[in-house]
Design a protein around this motif. Structure first.
Motif: not given
Length: 427
Positions: A96-100
């Motif tokens: 669920s985390l973004s790439t960054e």
């Protein structure tokens, strides 16, 4: 903070991160990045996977191994994070985390020593990272190989890699040193060494790859010259299943990797376990033979139809005690203490048979041979301890009862117990 070692001394600080603040983060990153680690055609998960790939190779030409020097401490972090960012954009991951955000988790939260001015950031021995270094290392090396082979002067027939070890086959007219020079020009920190087959043999991981007279690949188990063949000694009180598990694992490895002649490796295992690690020969033979002969059978538990008859009553017989320490009396007042993993009645039948045959290897027949008018009461065996399914626990319990009851028919004291425990046993 101690001074870093001098350049003349090659060292690496290894720190266990279990239960630290980074531990759960490392688990998350390892699971998240797992799909990106195994995408390369060269990827080898383990020795078994490597052996399965070798089966597809026929008529090999030059067999070579290129190894990366100090890979983990030389992977360029800045380049790797850029590659990771690109790969995560191309391949959606289950997070669920973004790439960054995932990129930020891979950055070192603690730097034990600053990176010298002008130096490239690497996974070095002075920096603490919250993840298993295999993840980003594998991602970087996958990219490294793709770039290197795009501009390579020639393409290998095969190239398999397990982290920093490779197995390569080149054509006879291809120069292995030319490929080595090309690989070492890709990045100043990622440098390879080369090993060429010697006497038609080349070790890769724990597999010894051999070329036979018909130019076919054969394999066997490989051990480094410094290998001591020392495993868990039989006398320490480790669980028996741990000790038999070691023998089973090494036997299965021998079966899996010995493509030509299995017998020398099996004989080697027998020797090292019986003579070097003090395992009972009958136990070693039992475990090894059960795997080496591949004699497998399956049994099913009692079904409801078997357990219940038409009258609805359970007809199973009560089970005889197993895993027991027992005591047998003689009419002369002396006794014998023993142990067995099998049903007690089975063991008593064996005692009776050995007594009838006057088997001198057994203590009871030996006693009867000296006193032929004595009678052993096999029908009134006393169970001293039961449900001892662990071999070591059963041996220890037998030794304790021998010291408690002092059975004079026994010819030895059983398992060694230090004298310091005698007073405790008496209590």
């Amino acid at each position: 903070m101690p001074e870093p070692p001098s350049k003349s001394k090659r060292t690496r600080l290894l720190v266990c991160s279990r239960d630290t603040v980074f531990y759960k983060t490392a688990h998350h990153l390892t699971r998240t990045l797992a799909p990106l680690r195994k995408t390369a055609d060269s990827f080898i998960s383990d020795s078994t996977d490597f052996y399965s790939k070798l089966k597809n190779i026929t008529d090999p030409d030059q067999i070579i191994s290129y190894d990366v020097v100090d890979l983990f401490t030389n992977v360029p972090i800045d380049d790797t994070l850029q590659i990771l960012r690109h790969r995560m954009t191309e391949t959606p991951l289950e997070t669920s985390l973004s790439t960054e955000s995932n990129i930020a988790l891979t950055l070192p939260p603690v730097s034990l020593l600053p990176t010298p001015p002008g130096a490239t950031s690497t996974i070095n021995r002075y920096t603490a990272y919250p993840w298993d270094p295999h993840s980003l290392t594998e991602i970087y090396m996958t990219h490294f190989e793709q770039q290197a082979f795009t501009t390579s002067p020639f393409q290998p027939i095969c190239w398999y890699r397990k982290v920093d070890d490779t197995f390569v086959i080149l054509k006879q007219d291809q120069d292995p040193t030319l490929l080595l020079q090309h690989l070492n020009q890709q990045h100043p920190r990622v440098q390879f060494t080369i090993e060429i087959e010697k006497d038609n043999q080349l070790p890769v991981l724990d597999v010894l790859v051999c070329r036979n007279s018909a130019n076919r690949i054969q394999t066997s188990v490989y051990r480094k010259p410094t290998h001591t063949d020392q495993y868990i000694h039989f006398n320490p009180t480790h669980l028996l299943r741990t000790k038999t598990g070691i023998m089973s694992t090494l036997t299965k490895r021998a079966i899996n990797f010995s493509s030509a002649n299995l017998k020398p490796e099996i004989e080697h295992l027998r020797q090292i376990f019986t003579h070097l690690n003090n395992y009972p020969p009958n136990l070693v033979d039992k475990v090894i033979t059960s795997h080496a002969n591949i004699d497998t059978h399956f049994t099913s538990s009692n079904s409801l139809k078997i357990l219940l008859r038409a009258n609805g009553r359970n007809t199973t017989k009560p089970q005889e005690p197993k895993g027991v320490v027992y005591k047998i009396d003689c009419n002369c007042g002396q006794s014998y203490t023993g142990k067995t993993s099998r049903p007690i009645n089975t063991r008593m039948k064996e005692h009776k048979t050995s007594t009838i045959k006057s088997d001198s290897k057994s203590a009871i027949p030996h006693h009867i041979s000296k006193c032929p008018n004595h009678n052993i009461n096999f029908d009134d065996v006393k169970i001293l301890s039961n449900n001892l399914h662990d071999f070591t626990k059963r041996k220890l319990t037998e030794a304790v009862h021998i010291r408690l009851h002092k059975p004079s028919i026994n010819r030895d004291q059983g398992y060694f117990i230090p004298f310091a425990y005698y007073e405790l046993i008496k209590q």
